[in-house]
Design an enzyme around this catalytic site. Sequence first.
Site, PDB file in Angstrom:
ATOM      1  N   PRO A   2      -4.053  -9.607   8.487  1.00  0.00           N
ATOM      2  CA  PRO A   2      -2.680  -9.332   8.945  1.00  0.00           C
ATOM      3  C   PRO A   2      -2.542  -7.919   9.513  1.00  0.00           C
ATOM      4  O   PRO A   2      -3.056  -6.971   8.940  1.00  0.00           O
ATOM      5  CB  PRO A   2      -1.841  -9.477   7.676  1.00  0.00           C
ATOM      6  N   GLU A   3      -1.884  -7.827  10.664  1.00  0.00           N
ATOM      7  CA  GLU A   3      -1.578  -6.538  11.275  1.00  0.00           C
ATOM      8  C   GLU A   3      -0.061  -6.366  11.288  1.00  0.00           C
ATOM      9  O   GLU A   3       0.661  -7.160  10.684  1.00  0.00           O
ATOM     10  CB  GLU A   3      -2.172  -6.483  12.689  1.00  0.00           C
TER      11      GLU A   3
END
Length: 276
Positions: A2-3
């Site tokens: 996840p960013e």
Amino acid sequence: MPELPEVETVRRRLEPVLVGRRFEHVEIDDARLTRPADPAEVAAELTGERVEAVERRGKYLVVRFESGRVLLIHLRMTGNVLHAPAGAPVDVSHRRAVVNLDDGSDVVYRDVRRFGTWLLVEPGDLNPYLTARLGGEPIGRTFTTKSLAAKLAGRKAPVKAALLDQRTLAGLGNIYVDEALWRARISPLKPARDLGPEQVKGLRDGIKRALDAGIARQGATLRDYRQPDGSRGSMQDEFKVYGRGGEPCPRCGTPIEKTRVAGRGTWYCPACQRSD
Ligand SMILES: [Zn+2]
């Protein structure tokens, strides 16, 4: 992994269900989640806390309590924060923690690879912790061409490596850096210090547009990322270059190439993103 767009999506979904709620009971099943702190001790400390706000800083979820304490959650590779309405089953695989809220609903933390972390931060300790690790946010009014130029000046590392460094900007990772550099028509291999003023401006806009696209599509689900209701994001269907080796560039038709930068798989268009 996840960013920023994925963590921001989780934050937006959690905010309405968590703010004002009290942690009635907390169970942490995995010592890796809280280490070096004892998981039973952290669970006991969290019990009774009431949520005041759910914020995000870089890739961290920041759960603020009325007491002034903060639960800092990092999803790392495969962490998911799921919300189960009252009466819904919470029997999920790879469950590492569960929080029963005072409205009968549950927050379940799931993590296949177990790299995610929960850190309970005492009042006043949050800003020093984050400031030591993170640069500015790449969305919002403080993200300007000038601030980005200052962060890149004098750095001989490839621009992609500089952007993966969380102290340059907080929240970018392998996917959105490739997507941003394609939008800005900049080679991932170009030394950061060699970008001209127009390129820095283009990069600033490219970063913003790539992140905005990711947020608008509720993030990218390649394998493990889920929204709190269990649904997938759809940004993976909109990638311009990431993971698209051999496919035509959406702008010029040249086949996308794959290389490695800073040890990470990197996709780019050799015609649009020249390094000279
Ligand atoms: Zn191209």
